[in-house]
Write a protein that holds these residues in place. Structure first.
Motif, short mmCIF file in Angstrom:
data_model
loop_
_atom_site.label_atom_id
_atom_site.label_comp_id
_atom_site.label_asym_id
_atom_site.label_seq_id
_atom_site.Cartn_x
_atom_site.Cartn_y
_atom_site.Cartn_z
N ASP A 85 5.06 -38.53 -32.89
CA ASP A 85 4.89 -38.74 -34.52
C ASP A 85 3.20 -38.66 -34.80
N SER A 86 2.62 -39.04 -33.98
CA SER A 86 1.07 -39.42 -34.25
C SER A 86 0.29 -38.01 -34.62
N TRP A 87 0.75 -37.02 -34.02
CA TRP A 87 0.27 -35.60 -34.36
C TRP A 87 0.64 -35.11 -35.66
N ILE A 88 1.34 -35.72 -36.43
CA ILE A 88 1.65 -35.29 -37.60
C ILE A 88 1.78 -36.39 -38.84
N LEU A 89 1.10 -37.41 -38.48
CA LEU A 89 1.55 -38.80 -39.11
C LEU A 89 0.63 -38.60 -40.52
N ARG A 90 -0.41 -38.07 -40.49
CA ARG A 90 -1.23 -37.69 -41.68
C ARG A 90 -0.76 -36.45 -42.87
N GLY A 91 0.42 -35.92 -42.27
CA GLY A 91 0.74 -34.83 -42.98
C GLY A 91 -0.40 -33.64 -42.83
N LYS A 92 -0.84 -33.15 -43.96
CA LYS A 92 -1.51 -31.91 -44.15
C LYS A 92 -2.99 -32.44 -43.43
N GLY A 93 -3.25 -33.58 -43.19
CA GLY A 93 -4.49 -33.97 -42.35
C GLY A 93 -4.44 -34.24 -40.90
N SER A 94 -3.26 -34.05 -40.41
CA SER A 94 -3.06 -33.99 -39.22
C SER A 94 -3.35 -32.82 -38.37
N LEU A 95 -3.64 -32.94 -37.03
CA LEU A 95 -4.04 -31.62 -36.33
C LEU A 95 -2.72 -30.90 -35.97
N GLY A 96 -1.55 -31.51 -36.07
CA GLY A 96 -0.35 -30.81 -35.67
C GLY A 96 0.16 -30.03 -36.59
N ILE A 97 -0.11 -30.65 -37.95
CA ILE A 97 0.53 -29.71 -39.23
C ILE A 97 -0.63 -28.67 -39.54
N LYS A 98 -1.98 -29.15 -39.34
CA LYS A 98 -2.98 -28.13 -39.56
C LYS A 98 -2.73 -26.94 -38.64
N LEU A 99 -2.54 -26.97 -37.29
CA LEU A 99 -2.37 -25.78 -36.63
C LEU A 99 -0.89 -25.19 -36.93
N THR A 100 0.14 -25.96 -37.10
CA THR A 100 1.40 -25.38 -37.65
C THR A 100 1.21 -24.39 -38.76
N SER A 101 0.18 -25.26 -39.91
CA SER A 101 0.11 -24.14 -41.14
C SER A 101 -0.70 -22.89 -40.69
N LYS A 102 -1.09 -22.84 -39.71
CA LYS A 102 -2.16 -21.68 -39.26
C LYS A 102 -1.42 -20.67 -38.57
N GLY A 103 0.11 -20.97 -38.32
CA GLY A 103 0.97 -20.28 -37.61
C GLY A 103 1.10 -20.23 -36.18
N TYR A 104 0.35 -21.49 -35.44
CA TYR A 104 0.79 -21.54 -34.11
C TYR A 104 2.20 -22.07 -33.79
N ASP A 105 2.39 -21.90 -32.52
CA ASP A 105 3.81 -22.21 -32.02
C ASP A 105 3.57 -23.65 -31.62
N CYS A 106 3.98 -24.79 -32.12
CA CYS A 106 3.57 -26.06 -31.70
C CYS A 106 4.58 -26.98 -31.12
N TRP A 107 4.42 -27.42 -30.10
CA TRP A 107 5.59 -28.27 -29.51
C TRP A 107 4.90 -29.90 -29.08
N PHE A 108 5.86 -30.65 -29.40
CA PHE A 108 5.53 -32.03 -29.25
C PHE A 108 6.23 -32.83 -28.26
N ALA A 109 5.54 -33.32 -27.20
CA ALA A 109 6.13 -34.09 -26.19
C ALA A 109 6.42 -35.41 -26.49
N ASN A 110 7.23 -36.23 -25.63
CA ASN A 110 7.52 -37.36 -25.82
C ASN A 110 7.77 -37.77 -24.04
N PHE A 111 6.95 -38.49 -23.50
CA PHE A 111 7.04 -39.02 -22.41
C PHE A 111 7.99 -39.90 -22.22
N ARG A 112 8.71 -40.05 -20.73
CA ARG A 112 9.56 -41.08 -20.58
C ARG A 112 9.21 -42.57 -20.86
N GLY A 113 10.30 -43.12 -21.78
CA GLY A 113 9.97 -44.71 -21.93
C GLY A 113 9.87 -44.81 -23.21
N ASN A 114 9.27 -44.09 -24.07
CA ASN A 114 9.01 -44.01 -25.62
C ASN A 114 10.30 -44.19 -26.19
#
Length: 396
Positions: A85-114
């Motif tokens: 969640d933290s990678w997109i929490l700020r929406g357009k201000g988040s690194l994950g959303i910024k790279l997605t908006s640039k067209g990158y293929d983005c995958w977001f992991a969740n380690f065991r136990g979360n």
């Protein structure tokens, strides 16, 4: 003895908090939203993520989220007590959303136990052995399963990785222990690298000195999980942190800023109470904390210390072996904040000397930048994004 009393007192305090907030006017806490998740966040910002369920070689079932794009896939790895969640929490201000908006293929992991990865093919979170893991298992089992799923799904030859905090530790474990994955990873951008911890200041230093005692108390009380997202303690904590004025001052300024570095100007009160507080902490094992405490105590990046006798059974040595960082061949970037109480510049300098293929080392320009600003900072476009984008352009 004092540590035991402290632990008991902490549990009592959480109990009191829980009872107290049963009587709090619910209108004060309308913005506590335990159902907010990666999907609702992504959809809020205009994206339709895809979920993959990934099973590791040792049977854990992990949630992997994708926002599809083009080019070399990017795998995002979260830190301790965190989630995708933290990678997109700020929406357009988040690194994950910024790279997605640039067209990158983005995958977001969740380690065991979360909150998203609490399943196993044969055991469940109510059993003690479910929680027998630290960042070593993330590196040995979780990340390889995630990478293989991405490569099989996209037919790409390699992935790029952006990791924060514990995510960086887990990547160092993977690439030094399962060397074949150096051929599957093109580039790792390490945000707040966590490897050596010799120069961490109090209060984390003070707590780490009692790692073994605290871990024994956890075992005696059958506590295997720390601040699980759905636990009574976390629900009480979210209620406390949601309170106007007091919650922000106590939880962000009083707790998180004290241990991770103070830069409260980058995390506004409303953003903390309405957003971060609904997604963090997301849960992990007590062993994860203990492993970091051992690294700090021993001043060595090493495997988990079970004690002399069990170490002999597991490692054929009374002391746990160190991870061999010299085996990491993957292109590596290290991005460091000047006011980060966890990822200290002096400790990252020690790491830097052991990496054979470091392509970028940057001390980021904002002097107040702390451990959390990498994810939650309001103005990362000014002091973080330019470096990340340039490293991806050059080496991704």
């Amino acid at each position: 003895m004092l540590t035991g009393l402290y632990f008991i007192r902490t549990r009592l305090i959480f109990g009191i908090i829980l009872i107290t907030f049963a009587f709090v006017d619910e209108r004060q806490c309308l913005f506590i939203n335990n159902s907010s998740n990666f999907f609702s966040l992504a959809q809020k910002y205009g994206y339709k993520p895809v979920k993959y369920e990934v099973t590791t070689d040792d049977g854990y079932m992990l949630s992997l989220f994708r926002i599809p794009g083009n080019g070399t896939p990017i795998l995002f790895l979260h830190g301790l007590e965190d989630s995708s969640d933290s990678w997109i929490l700020r929406g357009k201000g988040s690194l994950g959303i910024k790279l997605t908006s640039k067209g990158y293929d983005c995958w977001f992991a969740n380690f065991r136990g979360n909150r998203y990865s609490r399943k196993h093919v044969t055991i469940n979170p109510d059993q003690e052995r479910f929680w027998d893991f630290s960042f070593e298992e993330f590196g040995i089992y979780d990340i390889p399963a995630l990478i293989d799923t991405i490569l099989n799904s996209t037919h790409a030859s390699k992935v790029n990785v952006i990791a924060h905090s514990q995510g960086t530790t887990s990547m160092f474990v993977l690439l030094s222990s399962r060397e074949e994955y150096n051929d599957k990873v093109n580039l790792v951008i390490n945000l707040a690298p966590m490897c050596f911890m010799e120069n961490i200041p109090p209060p984390v230093l003070s707590m780490a000195q009692y790692t073994n005692e605290i871990n024994d108390i956890f075992k005696n009380f059958s506590v295997n999980e720390v601040l699980g997202f759905y636990s009574a303690e976390s629900k009480a904590l979210r209620s406390l942190c949601a309170l106007p004025l007091f919650g922000y001052r106590l939880c962000l300024i009083g707790i998180l800023s004290t241990i991770g570095g103070n830069d409260a100007a980058e995390i506004e009160s409303d953003f903390f109470r309405y957003h971060i507080n609904n997604h963090f902490p997301a849960g992990t094992s007590t062993k994860s904390f203990a492993h970091y405490g051992q690294i700090l105590q021993h001043k060595s990046f090493q495997r988990y210390d079970y004690g002399d006798l069990e170490n002999m059974n597991k490692y054929a040595s009374s002391k746990p072996p160190e991870y061999d960082l010299g085996k990491i061949r993957t292109k590596t970037a290290l991005l460091v904040a000047q006011n980060d109480n966890f990822s200290r510049i002096s400790d990252v300098e020690r790491l830097k000397k052991q990496l054979v293929n470091m392509v970028n080392y940057t001390i980021l320009p904002r002097k107040q930048m702390n451990h959390y600003d990498f994810l939650w900072g309001a103005n990362t476009k000014d002091y973080l994004d330019p470096t990340v984008f340039e490293v991806l352009r050059q080496f991704g």
